[in-house]
Design a protein around this motif. Structure first.
Motif, PDB file in Angstrom:
ATOM      1  N   ALA A   1       0.677  -1.163   0.089  1.00 34.72           N
ATOM      2  CA  ALA A   1      -0.117   0.099  -0.050  1.00 34.72           C
ATOM      3  C   ALA A   1       0.905   1.277  -0.002  1.00 34.72           C
ATOM      4  O   ALA A   1       1.957   1.302   0.502  1.00 34.72           O
ATOM      5  CB  ALA A   1      -0.679  -0.126   1.329  1.00 34.72           C
ATOM      6  N   CYS A   2       0.360   2.319  -0.779  1.00 32.64           N
ATOM      7  CA  CYS A   2       0.986   3.499  -0.877  1.00 32.64           C
ATOM      8  C   CYS A   2       1.193   4.100   0.573  1.00 32.64           C
ATOM      9  O   CYS A   2       0.067   4.248   1.230  1.00 32.64           O
ATOM     10  CB  CYS A   2       0.417   4.391  -1.787  1.00 32.64           C
ATOM     11  N   PRO A   3       2.359   4.718   1.064  1.00 32.61           N
ATOM     12  CA  PRO A   3       2.279   5.133   2.570  1.00 32.61           C
ATOM     13  C   PRO A   3       1.492   6.501   2.590  1.00 32.61           C
ATOM     14  O   PRO A   3       1.347   7.034   3.572  1.00 32.61           O
ATOM     15  CB  PRO A   3       3.848   5.539   2.837  1.00 32.61           C
ATOM     16  N   GLY A   4       1.337   7.014   1.331  1.00 30.57           N
ATOM     17  CA  GLY A   4       0.459   8.514   1.460  1.00 30.57           C
ATOM     18  C   GLY A   4      -1.029   8.292   1.312  1.00 30.57           C
ATOM     19  O   GLY A   4      -1.749   8.821   2.249  1.00 30.57           O
ATOM     20  N   CYS A   5      -1.436   7.276   0.361  1.00 29.52           N
ATOM     21  CA  CYS A   5      -2.887   7.161   0.179  1.00 29.52           C
ATOM     22  C   CYS A   5      -3.472   5.930   0.533  1.00 29.52           C
ATOM     23  O   CYS A   5      -4.660   5.880   0.368  1.00 29.52           O
ATOM     24  CB  CYS A   5      -3.201   7.649  -1.357  1.00 29.52           C
ATOM     25  N   GLN A   6      -2.597   4.925   0.726  1.00 36.92           N
ATOM     26  CA  GLN A   6      -3.081   3.451   1.182  1.00 36.92           C
ATOM     27  C   GLN A   6      -3.719   2.874  -0.049  1.00 36.92           C
ATOM     28  O   GLN A   6      -4.125   1.663   0.151  1.00 36.92           O
ATOM     29  CB  GLN A   6      -4.025   3.399   2.293  1.00 36.92           C
TER      30      GLN A   6
ATOM     31  N   LEU B   1       5.560   2.771  -7.269  1.00 40.14           N
ATOM     32  CA  LEU B   1       5.144   4.035  -7.031  1.00 40.14           C
ATOM     33  C   LEU B   1       3.758   4.446  -7.057  1.00 40.14           C
ATOM     34  O   LEU B   1       3.032   3.322  -7.555  1.00 40.14           O
ATOM     35  CB  LEU B   1       5.869   4.860  -8.252  1.00 40.14           C
ATOM     36  N   CYS B   2       3.567   5.430  -6.518  1.00 42.19           N
ATOM     37  CA  CYS B   2       2.144   5.850  -6.598  1.00 42.19           C
ATOM     38  C   CYS B   2       1.831   7.300  -7.592  1.00 42.19           C
ATOM     39  O   CYS B   2       2.632   8.154  -6.931  1.00 42.19           O
ATOM     40  CB  CYS B   2       1.542   6.351  -5.078  1.00 42.19           C
ATOM     41  N   ALA B   3       1.098   7.031  -8.603  1.00 42.14           N
ATOM     42  CA  ALA B   3       1.281   8.509  -9.595  1.00 42.14           C
ATOM     43  C   ALA B   3       0.614   9.306  -8.751  1.00 42.14           C
ATOM     44  O   ALA B   3       0.648  10.573  -9.129  1.00 42.14           O
ATOM     45  CB  ALA B   3       0.721   8.092 -10.712  1.00 42.14           C
ATOM     46  N   ALA B   4      -0.500   9.140  -7.986  1.00 44.07           N
ATOM     47  CA  ALA B   4      -1.340   9.891  -7.540  1.00 44.07           C
ATOM     48  C   ALA B   4      -0.456  10.727  -6.359  1.00 44.07           C
ATOM     49  O   ALA B   4      -0.961  11.982  -6.514  1.00 44.07           O
ATOM     50  CB  ALA B   4      -2.472   9.420  -6.855  1.00 44.07           C
ATOM     51  N   CYS B   5       0.258  10.212  -5.400  1.00 42.91           N
ATOM     52  CA  CYS B   5       0.948  10.935  -4.448  1.00 42.91           C
ATOM     53  C   CYS B   5       2.121  11.362  -4.992  1.00 42.91           C
ATOM     54  O   CYS B   5       3.054  12.150  -4.124  1.00 42.91           O
ATOM     55  CB  CYS B   5       1.184  10.121  -3.346  1.00 42.91           C
ATOM     56  N   HIS B   6       2.850  11.010  -6.011  1.00 45.36           N
ATOM     57  CA  HIS B   6       4.157  11.417  -6.769  1.00 45.36           C
ATOM     58  C   HIS B   6       5.118  11.056  -5.709  1.00 45.36           C
ATOM     59  O   HIS B   6       6.018  11.611  -5.267  1.00 45.36           O
ATOM     60  CB  HIS B   6       4.224  12.927  -6.835  1.00 45.36           C
TER      61      HIS B   6
HETATM   62 ZN   LIG Z   1      -0.365   7.192  -2.998  1.00 44.48          ZN
END
Ligand SMILES: [Zn+2]
Ligand SMILES: [Zn+2]
Ligand SMILES: [Zn+2]
Ligand SMILES: [Zn+2]
Length: 319
Positions: A10-15, A35-40
């Motif tokens: 899971a992305c540490p920013g948005c899960q 990578l998470c494109a939404a959170c950069h």
């Molecule tokens: Zn994210």
């Protein structure tokens, strides 16, 4: 190529699940990132090298461009994607200046924002007054590369929204970083301009590896958003895919070359194993044309016989 794909973390920013991307490193070594494109945000596992080939950079930038502007507000505390312990901020000194990242204390890896990752690799540069006037002439505004926020004070160094450093794409550095594959700079015709981009002021063709200003209208090359990178990726990708490794040779070439070489026999290997091959002889079989005069076995035997004869004569004379 077989690649071991771990379960999506899971992305540490948005899960939301992180996207697993396999990038080409130097000498075609696979570099895996999430990578998470939404959170950069990009996650690198421990010891995962960030030395990417030009094609690796194209792949990474294309993945980043899935969402060129991030609206995400990153939480102040983020957790390791492997062990979920709190990440700690670290500052790295690179040859391009200071950079920052979030690191797992257990050594699982590093989390970086797109902006800091590109800055660490020297692909971004400081904003100059001329950049703002170039952008204004194009009807654009200066944007934070990380979050896309646009209303910054002219002297601001950091984005007031996401605290990222306010930087622009260093176009010649990026173009040069893209022109490398298999450890070699792409071989291009001296006068060719295969990455030609048109000036946003007058449409004149520019060479992005060298020109930061249009010689025709003086308009500067100013890229303050990730989306500006796309035409460069489109131009460089086919050239990179066509580049073959320099040392690539058809199978069996080495075998054919060594046919008739005395060093390829079992007998030679036995002599070498028993330390019965002198450096002079080894050199002679390597480079027969420049071999020194042979002082091999016959000379040694002759000397030995001579010494024995002398000793025998001395012994008989005394007797
Ligand atoms: Zn994210
Ligand atoms: Zn961890
Ligand atoms: Zn920002
Ligand atoms: Zn121009």
């Amino acid at each position: 190529m077989y690649v071991n794909v771990p379960a999506p973390a899971a992305c540490p920013g948005c899960q939301q699940p992180l996207r697993h991307v396999v990038l080409e490193g130097h000498y075609a070594k696979a570099v895996q990132v999430e990578l998470c494109a939404a959170c950069h945000l990009v996650w690198f596992d421990a010891f995962e090298s960030v030395r990417l080939s030009g094609l690796g950079w194209v792949q990474l930038l294309r993945a980043m461009l899935q969402q060129p502007v991030s609206q995400a507000v990153l939480p102040p505390k983020m957790a390791c994607v492997r062990c979920h312990s709190a990440l700690v901020g670290v500052h790295n000194q690179t040859r391009f200046g200071h950079s920052a990242a979030m690191e797992c204390r257990q050594g699982h890896g590093q989390l970086q924002t797109f902006t800091l990752l590109l800055a660490e690799r020297g692909l971004l540069r400081a904003v100059l007054p001329v950049d703002r006037s170039s952008l204004a002439a194009e009807g654009r505004v200066f944007q934070c590369l990380q979050c896309g926020a646009a209303d910054h004070a002219p002297q601001a160094k950091e984005c007031v929204y996401c605290e990222s450093p306010l930087l622009m794409v260093d176009v010649p550095r990026l173009a040069s970083a893209l022109l490398v594959r298999h450890g070699d700079v792409l071989q291009l015709e001296p006068d060719a301009n295969p990455l030609a981009l048109s000036c946003r002021g007058c449409g004149q063709s520019l060479n992005p590896t060298a020109q930061t200003q249009c010689p025709n209208c003086d308009h500067g090359v100013a890229w303050s958003d990730l989306a500006s990178v796309r035409p460069l990726l489109d131009a460089v990708e086919p050239l990179l895919l066509a580049q073959q490794p320099r040392e690539a040779r058809p199978w069996g070439t080495r075998l054919r070359e060594r046919q008739g070489d005395p060093r390829e026999t079992q007998f030679y290997r036995f002599l070498k194993h028993a330390n019965l091959v002198s450096p002079a002889q080894e050199n002679a079989s390597l480079h027969p044309e420049e071999a020194p005069p042979d002082l091999g076995w016959s000379t040694v035997w002759q000397l030995l016989v001579l010494v024995l004869v002398v000793l025998f004569t001395m012994a008989t004379c005394r007797g």
